[in-house]
Scaffold this active site. Structure first.
Site, mmCIF file in Angstrom:
data_model
loop_
_atom_site.group_PDB
_atom_site.id
_atom_site.type_symbol
_atom_site.label_atom_id
_atom_site.label_comp_id
_atom_site.label_asym_id
_atom_site.label_seq_id
_atom_site.Cartn_x
_atom_site.Cartn_y
_atom_site.Cartn_z
ATOM 1 C CD GLU A 198 -1.444 0.621 3.885
ATOM 2 O OE1 GLU A 198 -1.283 1.925 3.520
ATOM 3 O OE2 GLU A 198 -0.663 -0.031 4.816
ATOM 4 C CB VAL B 150 -6.130 -1.310 4.802
ATOM 5 C CG1 VAL B 150 -6.421 -3.372 4.558
ATOM 6 C CG2 VAL B 150 -4.571 -1.983 5.721
ATOM 7 C CG ASP C 149 -12.905 6.913 13.671
ATOM 8 O OD1 ASP C 149 -13.118 5.794 12.619
ATOM 9 O OD2 ASP C 149 -12.348 7.702 13.961
ATOM 10 C CG ASP D 255 -8.263 -0.484 6.370
ATOM 11 O OD1 ASP D 255 -8.167 -0.009 5.720
ATOM 12 O OD2 ASP D 255 -7.509 -0.535 6.917
ATOM 13 C CE LYS E 76 -1.915 2.112 11.043
ATOM 14 N NZ LYS E 76 -3.437 1.651 10.603
HETATM 15 N N1 PSU Z 1 0.111 0.357 8.691
HETATM 16 C C1 PSU Z 1 1.202 0.991 9.237
HETATM 17 N N2 PSU Z 1 1.112 2.565 9.146
HETATM 18 C C2 PSU Z 1 0.051 2.481 8.455
HETATM 19 C C3 PSU Z 1 -0.908 2.113 8.210
HETATM 20 C C4 PSU Z 1 -0.877 0.643 8.195
HETATM 21 O O1 PSU Z 1 2.430 0.336 9.450
HETATM 22 O O2 PSU Z 1 -0.396 4.415 8.495
HETATM 23 C C5 PSU Z 1 -2.722 2.469 7.078
HETATM 24 C C6 PSU Z 1 -3.160 1.768 5.976
HETATM 25 O O3 PSU Z 1 -3.243 2.875 5.296
HETATM 26 C C7 PSU Z 1 -4.796 1.343 7.143
HETATM 27 C C8 PSU Z 1 -4.492 3.415 7.801
HETATM 28 O O4 PSU Z 1 -5.394 1.060 6.038
HETATM 29 O O5 PSU Z 1 -3.199 2.973 7.513
HETATM 30 C C9 PSU Z 1 -5.399 2.718 8.738
HETATM 31 O O6 PSU Z 1 -6.316 4.279 9.181
HETATM 32 P P1 PSU Z 1 -7.403 4.204 9.306
HETATM 33 O O7 PSU Z 1 -7.259 4.505 10.871
HETATM 34 O O8 PSU Z 1 -7.858 5.964 9.213
HETATM 35 O O9 PSU Z 1 -8.802 3.640 8.554
#
Ligand code: PSU
Length: 304
Positions: A25, A108, A140, A144, A161
């Site tokens: 990605e 993702v 929120d 994904d 995460k």
């Molecule tokens: N993995 C990492 N760092 C990131 C991401 C993934 O180590 O920044 C990104 C991916 O693109 C994932 C996004 O889809 O963070 C999630 O963002 P959000 O929580 O706003 O959906």
């Protein structure tokens, strides 16, 4: 009418010949890590996929096309694009970005869509998005999760995460019917830490088993992908008792500053980087490389 896909010559050859390809990605490059470590990470991840016998296909949107496989020049341009100038693309805004000819980095969710359009079945990243803390009032929840439920791509990540509400994230994935497979251990990993203290619903110990499970889902006509939760290598992990207070601090700062929507994750990753003097970034890079290794082996197993 076909999708506006532009393959790099290397990726086009590999797909035509049925050789293993791993999608990568680009949001992690533009919004997940600072310059210049982001470019170094992107190059090393591609190198790791190659060293393990597969072809890397980094995906991004530029000039009205979905690029599947980037030249080194394009990778560098993207890595130098400030987060404010590249759209952070998910299912909702992919088409708008393409139609308007803007530059977009794929999360993702969007990378899964593009990989599937290109015929790529495996994708390596750092950590997926999920249910944010406080989702019971903010609603929120990363797109994904829905994407894993509908697009047939195996995603290799170090779990979700750890800035997220992990128990709620796993609950939603279960509701959506997404197989969550811990690789080589009983517990789900927690991104920077090897264990989340939560037992995984499924465990597998080899790339061959993971490839076979993806093939079986296709034979059963089950839509959606699989999440492979691959723990960070022991020498790179930040133990949970060390990272948790840092995450809490970053979260309260985000709340105090009114950070919302797509800005939350990049804000938290950047603050945690500062608060750990760069240690969180080094761990993040190591876990991505580890995921790229496993994804290459799964891609190879899928071609057998
Ligand atoms: N993995 C990492 N760092 C990131 C991401 C993934 O180590 O920044 C990104 C991916 O693109 C994932 C996004 O889809 O963070 C999630 O963002 P959000 O929580 O706003 O959906």
């Amino acid at each position: 009418m076909t999708a506006p896909l532009t393959h790099s010559p290397e990726v086009a050859d590999a797909l035509a010949a049925g050789r293993p390809v791993v999608a990568l990605e680009s949001t992690i490059i533009t919004h997940g890590m600072p310059w210049p470590q982001n470019l170094d990470m992107a190059r090393r991840v591609e190198g790791t996929v190659r060293d393990n016998g597969a072809v890397p296909a980094t995906i991004a949107v530029m000039g009205g096309q979905i690029h599947v496989g980037l030249t080194d020049e394009a990778l560098e341009t993207l890595a130098q694009t400030p987060p404010g100038q590249a759209m952070k693309l998910s299912r909702a805004d992919l088409a708008v970005c393409l139609a308007n000819g803007r530059t977009g980095a794929t999360t993702v969710a969007a990378t899964m869509i593009c990989a599937h359009l290109a015929g790529i079945r495996v994708f390596a990243t750092g950590g997926i998005g999920g249910v944010h803390r406080g989702a019971e009032s903010s609603f929120d929840i990363s797109a994904d999760l829905q994407e894993l439920a509908q697009t047939p791509v195996t995603v290799v990540a170090a779990g979700a995460k750890a800035i997220l509400d992990l128990p709620k994230t796993w609950e939603v994935l279960e509701t959506l019917g997404v197989p969550v497979i811990a690789y080589g251990q009983d517990d789900l990993p927690a991104f920077w830490s090897r264990s989340s203290g939560i037992r995984a619903p499924l465990r597998m110990d080899s790339a061959a088993e993971i490839a076979a499970a993806a093939g079986m889902r296709a034979r059963l006509g089950l839509k959606g992908g699989q999440l492979v939760a691959n723990p960070i290598p022991p020498d790179a992990e930040i133990p949970r008792d060390q990272i948790m207070p840092v995450i809490e601090q970053a979260l309260s700062e985000a709340e105090a500053q009114g950070i919302a929507a797509k800005e939350v994750t990049p804000f938290l990753l950047q603050r945690i980087f500062e608060l750990t003097d760069g240690r969180s970034l080094r761990s993040n890079i190591d876990l991505v490389l580890n995921n790229a290794r496993l994804a290459a082996r799964i891609a190879i197993a899928m071609t057998r």
